[in-house]
Write an enzyme that holds these catalytic residues in place. Structure first.
Site: not given
Length: 404
Positions: A60, A67, A182
């Protein structure tokens, strides 16, 4: 209980810092205790089968941690699996931080962590799969023309409210105050019903209840960081409020603050929105694709004002997320008039504080380095991919830390 404790002791051992670099997190309950109570172990064999042995077609995305793969369990439940890269030093800290925090939170608008897996050197976190893409992939123009048409005003307004509720939970209603650090479009995931979910807690910080702010290293994404945080390293819940305000204005305009171009009178989205608002033309920032999806622009104008209130240069003037949720849930008769937002080139000065001689040299040093911190901030961009993750579980807390 002993078996999961032993498993998670093995899981966390490689991530413990010999220097104890984050003493605040070390004071929190150990990951193994929390996970043994609230999460479950998922076997490596189960994840291999679910992801077709981590096949490339199941991939994805890729982030600083490693990953992410899509998978499907035997019961049909779709999952996303974060696999820690063995060569990622940054990823190890973010991976552990995310595991600690998400093991203790659960909210409709926060991504849901399902479990853990440790198999030799392999360390994995397992989340529920979030069907739709991250917000940035739909909101901003791309080389293929983008998919902004999918996001009509109702969907965007639901994202504005949903993210506000998720942040309110993190700041005030979870077991302890959590500052995300964030908040941005790429860290907002959309499920199959278009509900927003806050993701990627790799840089999040736990916040002491008896403090209004903490001094910390600057980390975040250019264009979303609050001025007092960039210039002075002062982190509080109001830093998340600022980032949220930027996100609101991006949702309305369809334009990205960190790569804003095309307006002669402004260098960034905040400056552009502010100048138009002061001229009584704030609605002009609205994404043209929205005009056909609404009967009136009153709600859009209201949200523009909320976004500007959240991005005010002085953190004390910004509303709390509780106040934001109240404003969005039940429109007040009038809103406060926003002051100038904080953006590069705008003037924000930290209020002077009385300091004793023992602290004065440190204070002077921080002030001397303010400009270098500001310039350095442009390169502090968190690259972790958040295309598909999820959220976890905890009870409410009583007293909440608030900025004065």
């Amino acid at each position: 209980m002993k078996k999961p404790l032993k498993f998670l002791q093995t899981f966390i051992r490689p991530f413990k810092s010999p220097l104890g670099e984050d003493s605040q997190q070390q004071k929190e309950e150990d990951l193994e205790t929390i996970a043994a109570q609230e999460q479950k172990q998922i076997s490596f064999e189960t994840l291999v089968a679910a992801t077709q042995d981590f096949h490339s077609k199941q991939r994805l995305g890729q982030g600083g941690f490693g990953p992410v793969f899509k998978g499907k369990l035997e019961d049909g439940k779709e999952i996303a699996v974060k696999k820690l890269s063995r060569s990622s030093n940054q990823g190890k800290k973010e991976f552990t931080t995310e595991a600690k925090l998400l093991a203790r939170v659960q909210h409709k608008n926060v991504v849901n962590l399902l479990g853990y897996c440790a198999h030799g050197a392999e360390k994995l976190l397992v989340y529920e799969y979030v069907a739709n893409e991250s917000l940035d992939k739909l909101l901003f123009k791309s080389s293929d023309g983008g998919k902004r048409g999918v996001l009509d005003w109702k969907k965007r307004y639901d994202v504005i409210i949903g993210v506000a509720r998720g942040l309110l939970y993190l700041h005030e209603d979870s077991h302890i105050c959590i500052v995300h650090r964030d908040i941005k479009a790429s860290n907002i995931l959309l499920d199959d019903k278009w509900n927003p979910k806050i993701a990627d807690f790799g840089m999040a910080r736990l916040f002491p209840e008896d403090q209004t702010h903490v001094n910390t290293r600057v980390a975040g994404t250019n264009g979303y960081m609050a001025p007092e945080y960039v210039m002075h390293g002062l982190l509080s819940v109001k830093a998340d409020v600022f980032s949220y305000g930027v996100l609101v204005l991006e949702l309305i305009s369809g334009r990205k603050n960190s790569s804003f171009t095309g307006e002669a009178e402004a260098q960034n989205l905040l400056e552009w929105a502010w100048k138009l608002y002061k001229k009584g033309r704030g609605i002009e920032i609205m994404d043209p694709t929205l005009s056909s999806t609404m009967s009136t622009t009153e709600q859009v104008s209201f949200c523009i004002q909320v976004g500007l209130l959240c991005t005010q240069a002085d953190p004390k003037l910004r509303p709390t997320m509780r106040r934001v949720v109240v404003m969005l849930s039940k429109k007040p008769a009038t809103l406060d008039e926003p002051t100038r937002p904080g953006y590069p080139g705008s003037r924000y000065r930290r209020p002077r504080r009385n300091v004793d001689n023992s602290n004065s040299s440190d204070s002077m040093s921080r002030e001397a380095n303010a400009s270098s911190l500001a310039s350095a901030s442009t390169s502090i961009t968190h690259t972790a991919t958040t295309s598909m993750l999820t959220s976890p579980t905890p009870p409410s807390r009583g007293k909440q830390p608030m900025e004065g």
